[in-house]
Design an enzyme around this catalytic site. Structure first.
Site, PDB file in Angstrom:
ATOM      1  N   GLY A  46      23.237  15.909   6.487  1.00 12.28           N
ATOM      2  CA  GLY A  46      24.263  15.061   7.084  1.00 12.28           C
ATOM      3  C   GLY A  46      24.502  15.446   8.526  1.00 12.28           C
ATOM      4  O   GLY A  46      24.399  16.621   8.879  1.00 12.28           O
ATOM      5  N   GLN A  51      28.352  15.847  16.709  1.00 14.02           N
ATOM      6  CA  GLN A  51      27.561  17.086  16.699  1.00 14.02           C
ATOM      7  C   GLN A  51      26.441  17.059  17.735  1.00 14.02           C
ATOM      8  O   GLN A  51      25.906  18.108  18.094  1.00 14.02           O
ATOM      9  CB  GLN A  51      26.963  17.343  15.309  1.00 14.02           C
ATOM     10  CG  GLN A  51      28.007  17.731  14.274  1.00 14.02           C
ATOM     11  CD  GLN A  51      27.375  17.920  12.909  1.00 14.02           C
ATOM     12  OE1 GLN A  51      27.179  16.970  12.178  1.00 14.02           O
ATOM     13  NE2 GLN A  51      27.042  19.154  12.571  1.00 14.02           N
ATOM     14  N   CYS A  91      26.740  23.921   7.628  1.00 12.33           N
ATOM     15  CA  CYS A  91      26.887  22.896   8.664  1.00 12.33           C
ATOM     16  C   CYS A  91      25.869  23.188   9.753  1.00 12.33           C
ATOM     17  O   CYS A  91      25.682  24.343  10.134  1.00 12.33           O
ATOM     18  CB  CYS A  91      28.301  22.947   9.240  1.00 12.33           C
ATOM     19  SG  CYS A  91      28.585  21.772  10.575  1.00 12.33           S
ATOM     20  N   LEU A  92      25.209  22.145  10.253  1.00 11.46           N
ATOM     21  CA  LEU A  92      24.232  22.345  11.329  1.00 11.46           C
ATOM     22  C   LEU A  92      24.891  22.915  12.583  1.00 11.46           C
ATOM     23  O   LEU A  92      24.217  23.526  13.400  1.00 11.46           O
ATOM     24  CB  LEU A  92      23.531  21.017  11.655  1.00 11.46           C
ATOM     25  CG  LEU A  92      22.518  20.542  10.609  1.00 11.46           C
ATOM     26  CD1 LEU A  92      22.051  19.135  10.924  1.00 11.46           C
ATOM     27  CD2 LEU A  92      21.331  21.495  10.528  1.00 11.46           C
ATOM     28  N   HIS A 133      32.699  15.983   4.340  1.00  5.40           N
ATOM     29  CA  HIS A 133      32.383  16.944   5.409  1.00  5.40           C
ATOM     30  C   HIS A 133      32.152  16.217   6.741  1.00  5.40           C
ATOM     31  O   HIS A 133      32.671  16.626   7.788  1.00  5.40           O
ATOM     32  CB  HIS A 133      31.143  17.743   4.990  1.00  5.40           C
ATOM     33  CG  HIS A 133      30.626  18.694   6.019  1.00  5.40           C
ATOM     34  ND1 HIS A 133      30.675  20.064   5.864  1.00  5.40           N
ATOM     35  CD2 HIS A 133      30.018  18.481   7.218  1.00  5.40           C
ATOM     36  CE1 HIS A 133      30.133  20.650   6.933  1.00  5.40           C
ATOM     37  NE2 HIS A 133      29.716  19.701   7.764  1.00  5.40           N
ATOM     38  N   GLU A 134      31.376  15.130   6.692  1.00  4.43           N
ATOM     39  CA  GLU A 134      31.031  14.405   7.927  1.00  4.43           C
ATOM     40  C   GLU A 134      32.241  13.650   8.497  1.00  4.43           C
ATOM     41  O   GLU A 134      32.411  13.578   9.711  1.00  4.43           O
ATOM     42  CB  GLU A 134      29.861  13.447   7.685  1.00  4.43           C
ATOM     43  CG  GLU A 134      28.552  14.113   7.226  1.00  4.43           C
ATOM     44  CD  GLU A 134      28.112  15.273   8.103  1.00  4.43           C
ATOM     45  OE1 GLU A 134      28.405  15.270   9.314  1.00  4.43           O
ATOM     46  OE2 GLU A 134      27.469  16.200   7.565  1.00  4.43           O
ATOM     47  N   HIS A 137      34.245  15.896  10.578  1.00  6.20           N
ATOM     48  CA  HIS A 137      33.704  16.049  11.936  1.00  6.20           C
ATOM     49  C   HIS A 137      34.279  15.000  12.881  1.00  6.20           C
ATOM     50  O   HIS A 137      34.609  15.296  14.032  1.00  6.20           O
ATOM     51  CB  HIS A 137      32.176  15.893  11.934  1.00  6.20           C
ATOM     52  CG  HIS A 137      31.416  17.156  11.628  1.00  6.20           C
ATOM     53  ND1 HIS A 137      31.510  18.299  12.405  1.00  6.20           N
ATOM     54  CD2 HIS A 137      30.538  17.455  10.648  1.00  6.20           C
ATOM     55  CE1 HIS A 137      30.718  19.243  11.903  1.00  6.20           C
ATOM     56  NE2 HIS A 137      30.118  18.755  10.827  1.00  6.20           N
TER      57      HIS A 137
HETATM   58  C1  QAP Z   1      27.081  19.091   5.414  1.00  8.08           C
HETATM   59  O1  QAP Z   1      25.229  20.212   6.240  1.00  8.08           O
HETATM   60  C2  QAP Z   1      27.115  19.514   3.982  1.00  8.08           C
HETATM   61  O2  QAP Z   1      23.240  26.831   8.133  1.00  8.08           O
HETATM   62  C3  QAP Z   1      25.692  18.936   5.965  1.00  8.08           C
HETATM   63  O3  QAP Z   1      20.727  27.252   8.955  1.00  8.08           O
HETATM   64  C4  QAP Z   1      26.789  20.808   3.602  1.00  8.08           C
HETATM   65  O4  QAP Z   1      23.146  19.525   6.614  1.00  8.08           O
HETATM   66  C5  QAP Z   1      27.492  18.637   3.037  1.00  8.08           C
HETATM   67  C6  QAP Z   1      21.894  23.506   7.621  1.00  8.08           C
HETATM   68  C7  QAP Z   1      26.830  21.172   2.271  1.00  8.08           C
HETATM   69  C8  QAP Z   1      27.533  19.009   1.709  1.00  8.08           C
HETATM   70  C9  QAP Z   1      27.204  20.265   1.325  1.00  8.08           C
HETATM   71  C10 QAP Z   1      22.782  24.553   7.661  1.00  8.08           C
HETATM   72  C11 QAP Z   1      20.590  23.718   8.023  1.00  8.08           C
HETATM   73  C12 QAP Z   1      22.304  22.166   7.196  1.00  8.08           C
HETATM   74  C13 QAP Z   1      22.375  25.799   8.090  1.00  8.08           C
HETATM   75  C14 QAP Z   1      23.920  20.444   6.571  1.00  8.08           C
HETATM   76  C15 QAP Z   1      21.060  26.001   8.520  1.00  8.08           C
HETATM   77  C16 QAP Z   1      20.174  24.955   8.492  1.00  8.08           C
HETATM   78  C17 QAP Z   1      23.555  21.822   6.906  1.00  8.08           C
HETATM   79 CO    CO Z   2      28.747  19.758   9.633  1.00  8.26          CO
END
Ligand code: QAP
Ligand code: CO
Length: 178
Positions: A46, A51, A91-92, A133-134, A137
């Site tokens: 996401g 971001q 989270c990215l 989550h999004e 943001h």
């Molecule tokens: C939000 O998160 C989310 O730490 C999206 O090193 C997260 O795409 C929604 C990511 C969990 C629901 C459950 C994170 C990639 C990606 C990192 C992401 C990383 C590389 C996170």
């Molecule tokens: Co995020």
């Protein structure tokens, strides 16, 4: 198609409350396609426009294994939520850190698609958590805001260390290429 740079916590630009998106034109299609490219490249499920430093209410999501189920949510609103759960989130914008956050396991939501057409749908589990989550943001909120001050400052310090370490590596490899 352009890879965009993702802002990292604690960048203040992530704190903006994004205004509604109201132009459904080619610029929006470019933004959405850049967001998917950036999200897939960074192994995310996401991404919100803020971001990549675009302050508008646009979200891209793909929670499928094969990365073949693109969802675009514009001006999304949650209209119903139930069944609280603790979900281990990342989270990215907070790379390398994961913590449990309280969310809802089921939501109904309303949004517009890339052409501006309104739709309503339900979501559960990972997709439901991702949408919550999004949308956070878009309101300038990050998952770290739900954590204790101690966990929050641990993550902040960890990210500073990470940045110092990666610039150190770049210097060792080639001092002329940034
Ligand atoms: C939000 O998160 C989310 O730490 C999206 O090193 C997260 O795409 C929604 C990511 C969990 C629901 C459950 C994170 C990639 C990606 C990192 C992401 C990383 C590389 C996170
Ligand atoms: Co995020």
């Amino acid at each position: 198609m352009t890879l965009r740079t993702i802002l990292h916590y604690p960048d203040n630009r992530l704190r903006q409350k994004c205004p509604n998106h109201d132009l459904f034109n080619d610029d929006l299609k470019t933004l959405v396609s850049d967001m998917f490219e950036t999200m897939y490249f960074e192994k995310g499920i996401g991404l919100s426009a803020i971001q990549i430093n675009v302050a508008t209410r646009v979200i891209t999501i793909d929670v499928s294994k094969e990365q073949d189920n693109q969802m675009v949510l514009i001006n999304p609103i949650i209209i119903e939520k139930k069944d609280p759960i603790l979900f281990d989130e990342g989270c990215l914008s907070v790379p390398g850190f994961y913590e449990k956050v309280e969310r809802y396991n089921y939501i109904r939501y309303q949004a517009q698609d890339v052409n501006g057409k309104e739709f309503e749908d339900e979501a559960s589990e990972l997709l439901a958590v991702c949408i919550q989550h999004e949308i956070d943001h878009l309101d300038g909120k990050l998952f770290v805001d739900y954590l204790s001050d101690m966990k929050k400052s641990k993550i902040e310090k960890g990210l500073v260390k990470q940045k110092q370490h990666s610039t150190q590596i770049k210097r060792t490899v080639n001092p002329y290429i940034k």
